[in-house]
Scaffold this active site. Sequence first.
Site, PDB file in Angstrom:
ATOM      1  N   GLY A  52      32.528  41.920  29.744  1.00 25.47           N
ATOM      2  CA  GLY A  52      32.194  42.074  31.330  1.00 25.47           C
ATOM      3  C   GLY A  52      31.738  40.535  31.774  1.00 25.47           C
ATOM      4  N   PRO A  96      34.934  41.391  24.798  1.00 29.86           N
ATOM      5  CA  PRO A  96      35.344  40.398  25.967  1.00 29.86           C
ATOM      6  C   PRO A  96      36.699  40.497  26.301  1.00 29.86           C
ATOM      7  CG  PRO A  96      34.913  38.947  24.129  1.00 29.86           C
ATOM      8  CD  PRO A  96      34.696  40.547  23.791  1.00 29.86           C
ATOM      9  N   ARG A 154      38.445  39.806  30.204  1.00 32.47           N
ATOM     10  CA  ARG A 154      38.496  38.832  31.249  1.00 32.47           C
ATOM     11  C   ARG A 154      38.356  37.306  30.886  1.00 32.47           C
ATOM     12  NH1 ARG A 154      38.549  40.427  36.744  1.00 32.47           N
ATOM     13  NH2 ARG A 154      37.370  42.242  36.105  1.00 32.47           N
ATOM     14  N   ARG A 173      45.351  43.007  42.158  1.00 27.41           N
ATOM     15  CA  ARG A 173      44.019  42.834  42.363  1.00 27.41           C
ATOM     16  C   ARG A 173      43.538  42.439  43.859  1.00 27.41           C
ATOM     17  NH1 ARG A 173      41.360  39.495  40.320  1.00 27.41           N
ATOM     18  NH2 ARG A 173      39.366  40.491  39.832  1.00 27.41           N
ATOM     19  N   TYR A 194      40.959  45.474  44.863  1.00 24.01           N
ATOM     20  CA  TYR A 194      39.283  45.026  44.968  1.00 24.01           C
ATOM     21  C   TYR A 194      39.316  43.870  45.771  1.00 24.01           C
ATOM     22  CZ  TYR A 194      40.352  46.488  39.882  1.00 24.01           C
ATOM     23  OH  TYR A 194      40.745  47.112  38.737  1.00 24.01           O
ATOM     24  N   CYS A 204      56.646  47.667  51.127  1.00 25.81           N
ATOM     25  CA  CYS A 204      56.497  48.377  52.096  1.00 25.81           C
ATOM     26  C   CYS A 204      55.057  48.926  52.283  1.00 25.81           C
ATOM     27  CB  CYS A 204      57.643  49.279  52.393  1.00 25.81           C
ATOM     28  SG  CYS A 204      59.131  48.523  52.314  1.00 25.81           S
ATOM     29  N   GLU A 205      53.900  48.150  52.363  1.00 25.23           N
ATOM     30  CA  GLU A 205      52.680  48.788  52.518  1.00 25.23           C
ATOM     31  C   GLU A 205      51.853  47.392  53.378  1.00 25.23           C
ATOM     32  OE1 GLU A 205      50.361  50.760  51.004  1.00 25.23           O
ATOM     33  OE2 GLU A 205      51.722  51.963  49.645  1.00 25.23           O
TER      34      GLU A 205
HETATM   35  C1  LIG Z   1      37.091  46.948  30.513  1.00 21.07           C
HETATM   36  C2  LIG Z   1      36.020  47.034  29.252  1.00 21.07           C
HETATM   37  C3  LIG Z   1      35.773  45.843  28.302  1.00 21.07           C
HETATM   38  C4  LIG Z   1      36.145  44.465  28.797  1.00 21.07           C
HETATM   39  O1  LIG Z   1      35.648  43.901  30.127  1.00 21.07           O
HETATM   40  P1  LIG Z   1      35.797  42.511  30.545  1.00 21.07           P
HETATM   41  O2  LIG Z   1      35.154  42.502  31.793  1.00 21.07           O
HETATM   42  O3  LIG Z   1      37.344  42.327  30.662  1.00 21.07           O
HETATM   43  O4  LIG Z   1      35.344  41.464  29.681  1.00 21.07           O
HETATM   44  C5  LIG Z   1      34.959  46.070  27.342  1.00 21.07           C
HETATM   45  N1  LIG Z   1      34.647  47.183  26.933  1.00 21.07           N
HETATM   46  C6  LIG Z   1      34.787  48.276  27.767  1.00 21.07           C
HETATM   47  C7  LIG Z   1      34.306  49.554  27.278  1.00 21.07           C
HETATM   48  C8  LIG Z   1      35.495  48.438  28.877  1.00 21.07           C
HETATM   49  O5  LIG Z   1      35.835  49.290  29.426  1.00 21.07           O
END
Ligand SMILES: *Cc1c(COP(=O)(O)O)cnc(C)c1O
Length: 412
Positions: free
Chosen positions: A237, A273, A275, A311, A315, A341-342
Amino acid sequence: MFAYSHNDYYCEQVALADLAHRVGTPAYVYSSAEILTNYRAYSDAFADLPHTICYAVKANSSLAILAMLAKAGAGFDIVSGGELYRVLAAGGDPSKVVFSGVGKTAAEVEYALTSGIRAFNCESEAELALIDAMAARLGKQASFSIRVNPDVDAATHPYISTGLSQHKFGIAIADAPAVYARARQFRHLVAEGVSCHIGSQILDLSPIQEAVDKVLALANTLRTEGHPIRHLDLGGGLGVPYRPGENAPAIADFVKGLRERVQASGLAVTIEPGRSIVGAAGILLTRVLYRKRNGEKEFMVVDAAMNDLIRPSLYRAHHEIVPLRRNPVPPVMVDVVGPVCETGDFLARDREMANAMPGDYLAVCTAGAYGFVQSSNYNSRPRAPEVLVEGDTWRVIRERESYSDLVRGELI
Ligand SMILES: *Cc1c(COP(=O)(O)O)cnc(C)c1O
Protein backbone atom coordinates in the site's frame (compact mmCIF):
# COMPACT_ATOMS: atom_id res chain seq x y z
CA MET A 1 16.50 6.04 -13.02
CA PHE A 2 14.67 8.11 -15.66
CA ALA A 3 16.34 11.46 -16.31
CA TYR A 4 17.43 13.91 -18.97
CA SER A 5 20.99 14.01 -20.09
CA HIS A 6 21.38 17.20 -22.11
CA ASN A 7 18.03 17.20 -23.88
CA ASP A 8 17.48 13.46 -24.27
CA TYR A 9 15.42 11.40 -21.83
CA TYR A 10 17.19 8.29 -20.57
CA CYS A 11 16.30 5.12 -18.71
CA GLU A 12 19.56 4.24 -16.95
CA GLN A 13 22.10 4.59 -19.81
CA VAL A 14 19.66 3.96 -22.64
CA ALA A 15 18.43 6.92 -24.73
CA LEU A 16 14.70 6.36 -24.94
CA ALA A 17 14.16 8.01 -28.33
CA ASP A 18 16.51 5.43 -29.88
CA LEU A 19 14.71 2.63 -28.07
CA ALA A 20 11.29 3.94 -29.19
CA HIS A 21 12.55 4.07 -32.75
CA ARG A 22 13.67 0.42 -32.53
CA VAL A 23 10.67 -1.18 -30.77
CA GLY A 24 7.94 1.20 -31.89
CA THR A 25 5.18 2.74 -29.79
CA PRO A 26 3.24 2.35 -27.61
CA ALA A 27 5.70 0.40 -25.44
CA TYR A 28 6.34 -0.04 -21.73
CA VAL A 29 9.92 0.39 -20.53
CA TYR A 30 11.16 -0.63 -17.08
CA SER A 31 14.38 0.10 -15.20
CA SER A 32 15.79 -3.03 -13.56
CA ALA A 33 18.02 -0.88 -11.32
CA GLU A 34 15.04 1.05 -9.96
CA ILE A 35 13.12 -2.16 -9.20
CA LEU A 36 16.06 -3.75 -7.40
CA THR A 37 16.88 -0.56 -5.50
CA ASN A 38 13.32 -0.40 -4.18
CA TYR A 39 13.27 -4.08 -3.30
CA ARG A 40 16.57 -3.74 -1.43
CA ALA A 41 15.32 -0.64 0.37
CA TYR A 42 12.69 -2.91 1.92
CA SER A 43 15.00 -5.79 2.74
CA ASP A 44 17.76 -3.51 4.10
CA ALA A 45 15.31 -1.61 6.30
CA PHE A 46 14.04 -4.84 7.87
CA ALA A 47 17.60 -6.07 8.38
CA ASP A 48 17.72 -8.37 11.43
CA LEU A 49 13.96 -8.55 12.05
CA PRO A 50 12.66 -11.86 10.66
CA HIS A 51 10.74 -10.87 7.55
CA THR A 52 9.55 -11.85 4.09
CA ILE A 53 8.96 -9.33 1.35
CA CYS A 54 6.17 -10.77 -0.76
CA TYR A 55 6.05 -8.62 -3.88
CA ALA A 56 2.40 -8.08 -4.89
CA VAL A 57 2.34 -9.71 -8.31
CA LYS A 58 -0.75 -7.88 -9.48
CA ALA A 59 1.15 -4.57 -9.70
CA ASN A 60 3.29 -5.87 -12.56
CA SER A 61 3.37 -9.57 -13.35
CA SER A 62 5.85 -9.76 -16.23
CA LEU A 63 7.89 -12.95 -15.97
CA ALA A 64 11.24 -11.19 -16.35
CA ILE A 65 10.41 -8.86 -13.45
CA LEU A 66 9.20 -11.72 -11.25
CA ALA A 67 12.36 -13.67 -12.11
CA MET A 68 14.56 -10.70 -11.20
CA LEU A 69 12.80 -10.27 -7.84
CA ALA A 70 12.85 -14.02 -7.13
CA LYS A 71 16.59 -14.01 -7.71
CA ALA A 72 16.93 -11.10 -5.28
CA GLY A 73 15.18 -13.22 -2.65
CA ALA A 74 11.61 -11.97 -2.84
CA GLY A 75 8.52 -13.94 -1.97
CA PHE A 76 5.23 -13.17 -3.70
CA ASP A 77 1.71 -12.12 -2.81
CA ILE A 78 -0.71 -13.61 -5.32
CA VAL A 79 -4.42 -13.06 -5.83
CA SER A 80 -5.20 -15.80 -8.37
CA GLY A 81 -4.12 -19.17 -9.70
CA GLY A 82 -2.85 -17.40 -12.79
CA GLU A 83 -0.47 -15.33 -10.69
CA LEU A 84 0.79 -18.49 -8.98
CA TYR A 85 1.43 -19.99 -12.41
CA ARG A 86 3.45 -16.89 -13.35
CA VAL A 87 5.47 -17.00 -10.12
CA LEU A 88 6.35 -20.66 -10.66
CA ALA A 89 7.13 -20.06 -14.35
CA ALA A 90 9.51 -17.27 -13.29
CA GLY A 91 11.34 -19.55 -10.84
CA GLY A 92 9.74 -18.13 -7.69
CA ASP A 93 9.90 -20.16 -4.47
CA PRO A 94 6.38 -21.42 -3.60
CA SER A 95 7.32 -21.63 0.08
CA LYS A 96 7.52 -17.82 0.08
CA VAL A 97 4.10 -17.30 -1.56
CA VAL A 98 1.05 -15.96 0.26
CA PHE A 99 -2.35 -16.16 -1.41
CA SER A 100 -4.68 -13.19 -0.85
CA GLY A 101 -8.09 -12.39 -2.27
CA VAL A 102 -11.75 -12.49 -1.42
CA GLY A 103 -12.88 -15.07 -4.01
CA LYS A 104 -10.48 -18.00 -4.23
CA THR A 105 -12.01 -20.92 -6.16
CA ALA A 106 -11.68 -24.59 -5.20
CA ALA A 107 -9.42 -25.15 -8.21
CA GLU A 108 -7.15 -22.27 -7.14
CA VAL A 109 -6.97 -23.56 -3.56
CA GLU A 110 -6.05 -27.02 -4.82
CA TYR A 111 -3.36 -25.61 -7.12
CA ALA A 112 -1.91 -23.56 -4.26
CA LEU A 113 -1.89 -26.53 -1.86
CA THR A 114 -0.26 -28.89 -4.32
CA SER A 115 2.33 -26.21 -5.16
CA GLY A 116 3.22 -25.90 -1.47
CA ILE A 117 2.61 -22.20 -0.88
CA ARG A 118 3.40 -20.77 2.53
CA ALA A 119 0.02 -19.45 3.64
CA PHE A 120 -3.47 -18.39 2.68
CA ASN A 121 -4.76 -14.98 3.73
CA CYS A 122 -8.39 -15.91 4.30
CA GLU A 123 -11.28 -13.55 4.02
CA SER A 124 -14.31 -15.58 5.15
CA GLU A 125 -15.27 -18.62 7.22
CA ALA A 126 -16.59 -20.39 4.15
CA GLU A 127 -13.14 -20.03 2.60
CA LEU A 128 -11.54 -21.58 5.71
CA ALA A 129 -13.91 -24.53 5.38
CA LEU A 130 -13.03 -24.96 1.70
CA ILE A 131 -9.28 -24.87 2.35
CA ASP A 132 -9.65 -27.34 5.22
CA ALA A 133 -11.66 -29.76 3.09
CA MET A 134 -9.23 -29.50 0.20
CA ALA A 135 -6.21 -29.94 2.50
CA ALA A 136 -7.86 -33.02 4.06
CA ARG A 137 -8.38 -34.52 0.61
CA LEU A 138 -4.75 -33.92 -0.30
CA GLY A 139 -3.47 -35.10 3.09
CA LYS A 140 -1.86 -31.73 3.88
CA GLN A 141 -1.85 -29.09 6.61
CA ALA A 142 -2.56 -25.56 5.39
CA SER A 143 -1.25 -22.46 7.14
CA PHE A 144 -3.55 -19.49 7.24
CA SER A 145 -3.88 -15.94 8.44
CA ILE A 146 -7.22 -14.25 8.65
CA ARG A 147 -7.23 -10.99 6.78
CA VAL A 148 -8.82 -8.67 9.27
CA ASN A 149 -10.54 -5.47 8.34
CA PRO A 150 -9.27 -2.96 10.91
CA ASP A 151 -11.83 -0.28 9.94
CA VAL A 152 -9.30 2.47 9.27
CA ASP A 153 -9.52 4.98 6.45
CA ALA A 154 -6.49 4.73 4.15
CA ALA A 155 -7.35 8.19 2.76
CA THR A 156 -6.78 7.17 -0.85
CA HIS A 157 -8.94 6.80 -3.97
CA PRO A 158 -12.20 4.98 -3.03
CA TYR A 159 -11.57 2.18 -5.57
CA ILE A 160 -8.24 1.25 -3.95
CA SER A 161 -9.18 1.78 -0.31
CA THR A 162 -9.89 -1.58 1.31
CA GLY A 163 -9.74 -1.28 5.10
CA LEU A 164 -13.10 0.24 6.03
CA SER A 165 -15.92 -1.92 7.39
CA GLN A 166 -18.05 -1.07 4.32
CA HIS A 167 -15.52 -2.75 2.00
CA LYS A 168 -15.77 -6.34 0.76
CA PHE A 169 -12.32 -7.25 2.15
CA GLY A 170 -11.41 -9.22 5.24
CA ILE A 171 -13.25 -10.12 8.42
CA ALA A 172 -14.18 -7.37 10.90
CA ILE A 173 -11.38 -7.22 13.45
CA ALA A 174 -13.86 -7.42 16.33
CA ASP A 175 -15.16 -10.76 15.00
CA ALA A 176 -11.71 -12.23 14.40
CA PRO A 177 -11.13 -13.88 17.83
CA ALA A 178 -14.38 -15.84 17.48
CA VAL A 179 -13.50 -16.86 13.93
CA TYR A 180 -10.04 -18.07 14.99
CA ALA A 181 -11.70 -19.98 17.85
CA ARG A 182 -14.18 -21.67 15.51
CA ALA A 183 -11.36 -22.41 13.05
CA ARG A 184 -9.91 -24.82 15.64
CA GLN A 185 -12.49 -27.37 14.48
CA PHE A 186 -10.68 -27.49 11.12
CA ARG A 187 -8.16 -30.26 11.61
CA HIS A 188 -6.13 -29.43 8.51
CA LEU A 189 -5.63 -25.74 9.19
CA VAL A 190 -2.89 -24.03 11.21
CA ALA A 191 -3.56 -20.48 12.44
CA GLU A 192 -0.06 -19.11 12.10
CA GLY A 193 -0.69 -15.47 11.24
CA VAL A 194 -2.85 -12.39 11.14
CA SER A 195 -3.00 -10.23 8.03
CA CYS A 196 -4.34 -6.90 6.87
CA HIS A 197 -4.05 -4.63 3.84
CA ILE A 198 -5.90 -1.33 4.03
CA GLY A 199 -5.42 0.08 0.55
CA SER A 200 -3.05 1.35 -2.07
CA GLN A 201 -1.28 4.62 -2.95
CA ILE A 202 -1.13 5.53 0.74
CA LEU A 203 0.87 8.71 1.27
CA ASP A 204 0.12 9.29 4.96
CA LEU A 205 1.58 6.61 7.22
CA SER A 206 -0.74 7.14 10.19
CA PRO A 207 -3.61 4.92 8.90
CA ILE A 208 -1.18 2.03 8.29
CA GLN A 209 0.35 2.51 11.73
CA GLU A 210 -3.10 2.57 13.30
CA ALA A 211 -3.93 -0.68 11.51
CA VAL A 212 -0.66 -2.28 12.62
CA ASP A 213 -1.36 -1.42 16.25
CA LYS A 214 -4.80 -3.01 16.01
CA VAL A 215 -3.49 -6.13 14.28
CA LEU A 216 -0.67 -6.47 16.79
CA ALA A 217 -3.09 -6.25 19.70
CA LEU A 218 -5.21 -8.95 18.08
CA ALA A 219 -2.19 -11.20 17.51
CA ASN A 220 -1.25 -10.89 21.18
CA THR A 221 -4.79 -11.79 22.26
CA LEU A 222 -4.78 -14.80 19.94
CA ARG A 223 -1.46 -16.00 21.30
CA THR A 224 -2.71 -15.84 24.88
CA GLU A 225 -5.67 -17.91 23.72
CA GLY A 226 -3.23 -20.55 22.49
CA HIS A 227 -3.23 -19.96 18.73
CA PRO A 228 0.20 -20.67 17.20
CA ILE A 229 0.48 -17.17 15.66
CA ARG A 230 4.01 -16.65 14.35
CA HIS A 231 3.74 -13.86 11.86
CA LEU A 232 2.01 -10.64 10.97
CA ASP A 233 1.25 -9.86 7.34
CA LEU A 234 0.92 -6.11 7.11
CA GLY A 235 -0.03 -5.88 3.44
CA GLY A 236 1.31 -3.38 0.93
CA GLY A 237 0.00 0.00 0.00
CA LEU A 238 2.88 2.47 0.25
CA GLY A 239 2.31 5.17 -2.37
CA VAL A 240 4.63 6.75 -4.91
CA PRO A 241 4.74 10.38 -6.09
CA TYR A 242 2.94 10.87 -9.41
CA ARG A 243 3.06 14.68 -9.56
CA PRO A 244 6.06 16.93 -9.30
CA GLY A 245 6.31 18.10 -5.71
CA GLU A 246 4.13 15.26 -4.40
CA ASN A 247 5.83 13.54 -1.45
CA ALA A 248 5.66 9.88 -0.58
CA PRO A 249 7.23 8.45 2.58
CA ALA A 250 10.58 6.77 1.94
CA ILE A 251 10.50 2.97 2.07
CA ALA A 252 13.04 3.05 4.93
CA ASP A 253 10.82 5.34 7.02
CA PHE A 254 7.76 3.23 6.31
CA VAL A 255 9.55 0.08 7.45
CA LYS A 256 11.05 1.84 10.48
CA GLY A 257 7.53 2.68 11.68
CA LEU A 258 6.54 -0.99 11.34
CA ARG A 259 9.69 -2.30 13.03
CA GLU A 260 9.28 -0.03 16.02
CA ARG A 261 5.78 -1.35 16.59
CA VAL A 262 6.37 -5.03 15.92
CA GLN A 263 9.90 -5.72 17.19
CA ALA A 264 9.03 -6.39 20.84
CA SER A 265 6.39 -8.96 19.91
CA GLY A 266 8.94 -11.38 18.46
CA LEU A 267 6.63 -12.00 15.52
CA ALA A 268 7.98 -12.32 12.00
CA VAL A 269 6.71 -9.75 9.51
CA THR A 270 5.48 -10.25 5.99
CA ILE A 271 4.77 -7.27 3.80
CA GLU A 272 3.26 -7.18 0.34
CA PRO A 273 4.51 -4.10 -1.50
CA GLY A 274 3.61 -3.73 -5.17
CA ARG A 275 3.39 -0.16 -6.40
CA SER A 276 6.30 1.14 -4.30
CA ILE A 277 8.63 -1.41 -5.95
CA VAL A 278 7.65 -1.05 -9.61
CA GLY A 279 5.59 2.16 -9.94
CA ALA A 280 8.41 4.63 -10.53
CA ALA A 281 10.39 1.99 -12.44
CA GLY A 282 8.26 2.11 -15.58
CA ILE A 283 7.11 4.47 -18.30
CA LEU A 284 4.82 4.14 -21.28
CA LEU A 285 6.35 5.40 -24.51
CA THR A 286 3.99 6.94 -27.03
CA ARG A 287 4.15 9.05 -30.18
CA VAL A 288 2.09 12.05 -31.17
CA LEU A 289 -0.15 11.23 -34.15
CA TYR A 290 -2.08 14.47 -34.60
CA ARG A 291 -2.75 17.85 -33.12
CA LYS A 292 -6.25 19.29 -33.41
CA ARG A 293 -8.44 22.01 -31.96
CA ASN A 294 -12.19 21.69 -31.24
CA GLY A 295 -13.57 25.05 -30.19
CA GLU A 296 -11.64 26.13 -27.14
CA LYS A 297 -9.88 22.80 -26.66
CA GLU A 298 -6.53 21.77 -28.02
CA PHE A 299 -5.91 18.04 -28.37
CA MET A 300 -2.77 16.01 -28.68
CA VAL A 301 -3.77 12.65 -30.20
CA VAL A 302 -1.19 9.98 -29.31
CA ASP A 303 -0.83 6.29 -30.19
CA ALA A 304 -1.30 5.04 -26.59
CA ALA A 305 -4.81 4.82 -25.21
CA MET A 306 -6.92 3.80 -22.24
CA ASN A 307 -6.53 0.16 -23.27
CA ASP A 308 -2.77 0.55 -22.70
CA LEU A 309 -2.96 2.61 -19.48
CA ILE A 310 -6.37 2.86 -17.86
CA ARG A 311 -5.35 4.65 -14.66
CA PRO A 312 -6.21 8.18 -15.85
CA SER A 313 -9.66 7.05 -17.04
CA LEU A 314 -10.40 4.69 -14.14
CA TYR A 315 -9.04 6.60 -11.15
CA ARG A 316 -8.54 10.09 -12.59
CA ALA A 317 -4.89 9.33 -11.90
CA HIS A 318 -2.27 11.91 -12.80
CA HIS A 319 0.75 10.78 -14.83
CA GLU A 320 3.41 13.27 -15.85
CA ILE A 321 3.99 13.32 -19.61
CA VAL A 322 7.38 14.44 -20.84
CA PRO A 323 9.05 14.62 -24.25
CA LEU A 324 11.88 12.24 -25.09
CA ARG A 325 13.65 15.19 -26.76
CA ARG A 326 13.38 18.42 -24.89
CA ASN A 327 13.10 21.61 -26.91
CA PRO A 328 12.97 25.23 -25.79
CA VAL A 329 9.48 25.95 -27.24
CA PRO A 330 6.96 27.39 -24.70
CA PRO A 331 4.53 24.84 -23.15
CA VAL A 332 0.93 24.35 -24.29
CA MET A 333 -2.35 23.50 -22.55
CA VAL A 334 -3.81 20.32 -24.06
CA ASP A 335 -5.82 17.16 -23.53
CA VAL A 336 -3.68 14.14 -24.35
CA VAL A 337 -6.02 11.55 -25.86
CA GLY A 338 -5.70 8.16 -27.53
CA PRO A 339 -7.39 6.57 -30.55
CA VAL A 340 -10.03 4.61 -28.57
CA CYS A 341 -13.63 5.51 -29.32
CA GLU A 342 -14.59 6.75 -25.84
CA THR A 343 -14.60 10.27 -24.46
CA GLY A 344 -13.13 8.67 -21.33
CA ASP A 345 -10.02 7.78 -23.32
CA PHE A 346 -7.48 10.30 -22.13
CA LEU A 347 -4.02 10.22 -20.59
CA ALA A 348 -4.16 13.83 -19.37
CA ARG A 349 -6.71 16.63 -19.32
CA ASP A 350 -6.10 20.37 -19.36
CA ARG A 351 -2.41 19.70 -18.97
CA GLU A 352 0.29 22.30 -19.39
CA MET A 353 3.08 20.38 -21.05
CA ALA A 354 5.71 20.31 -23.76
CA ASN A 355 4.49 21.46 -27.14
CA ALA A 356 5.02 18.12 -28.92
CA MET A 357 4.20 17.79 -32.61
CA PRO A 358 3.16 14.81 -34.77
CA GLY A 359 6.02 12.31 -34.86
CA ASP A 360 7.46 13.39 -31.50
CA TYR A 361 7.87 10.79 -28.76
CA LEU A 362 6.55 11.21 -25.23
CA ALA A 363 6.98 9.27 -21.98
CA VAL A 364 3.99 8.76 -19.72
CA CYS A 365 5.78 8.57 -16.38
CA THR A 366 5.37 6.39 -13.28
CA ALA A 367 3.54 3.70 -15.25
CA GLY A 368 5.36 0.62 -13.92
CA ALA A 369 2.58 -0.41 -11.51
CA TYR A 370 -1.00 -1.19 -12.52
CA GLY A 371 -0.10 -0.18 -16.08
CA PHE A 372 0.48 -3.04 -18.47
CA VAL A 373 -1.33 -5.49 -16.16
CA GLN A 374 -4.57 -3.56 -16.58
CA SER A 375 -4.18 -3.21 -20.34
CA SER A 376 -6.71 -4.83 -22.65
CA ASN A 377 -7.47 -5.44 -26.30
CA TYR A 378 -10.38 -2.98 -26.31
CA ASN A 379 -10.99 -1.63 -29.82
CA SER A 380 -8.99 -4.68 -31.01
CA ARG A 381 -5.75 -2.95 -30.20
CA PRO A 382 -2.81 -5.35 -29.82
CA ARG A 383 -1.19 -4.95 -26.41
CA ALA A 384 2.07 -3.03 -26.18
CA PRO A 385 5.45 -4.72 -25.79
CA GLU A 386 7.45 -4.50 -22.57
CA VAL A 387 11.15 -3.72 -22.45
CA LEU A 388 13.58 -4.14 -19.56
CA VAL A 389 16.60 -1.85 -19.32
CA GLU A 390 19.75 -2.93 -17.50
CA GLY A 391 22.52 -0.35 -17.54
CA ASP A 392 23.31 0.43 -21.15
CA THR A 393 21.45 -2.60 -22.54
CA TRP A 394 17.79 -3.42 -23.01
CA ARG A 395 15.72 -6.38 -24.09
CA VAL A 396 12.13 -7.05 -25.05
CA ILE A 397 10.54 -9.09 -22.23
CA ARG A 398 7.16 -9.30 -23.87
CA GLU A 399 6.60 -8.95 -27.59
CA ARG A 400 4.06 -6.61 -29.11
CA GLU A 401 0.88 -8.55 -29.86
CA SER A 402 0.02 -9.20 -33.50
CA TYR A 403 -3.38 -9.25 -35.18
CA SER A 404 -3.35 -13.04 -35.04
CA ASP A 405 -2.78 -12.86 -31.26
CA LEU A 406 -5.98 -10.80 -31.12
CA VAL A 407 -8.14 -13.66 -32.45
CA ARG A 408 -6.26 -16.56 -30.85
CA GLY A 409 -8.70 -19.05 -29.35
CA GLU A 410 -11.72 -17.64 -31.19
CA LEU A 411 -14.02 -19.87 -33.21
CA ILE A 412 -16.48 -18.95 -35.94
C1 LIG B 1 -2.95 -4.93 -4.16
C2 LIG B 1 -2.50 -5.59 -2.93
C3 LIG B 1 -1.22 -5.36 -2.45
C4 LIG B 1 -0.24 -4.40 -3.09
O1 LIG B 1 -0.63 -3.07 -2.93
P1 LIG B 1 0.35 -1.90 -3.42
O2 LIG B 1 -0.42 -0.67 -3.16
O3 LIG B 1 0.61 -2.11 -4.86
O4 LIG B 1 1.59 -1.98 -2.60
C5 LIG B 1 -0.82 -6.05 -1.31
N1 LIG B 1 -1.65 -6.91 -0.70
C6 LIG B 1 -2.90 -7.15 -1.13
C7 LIG B 1 -3.75 -8.12 -0.42
C8 LIG B 1 -3.37 -6.50 -2.26
O5 LIG B 1 -4.61 -6.73 -2.69
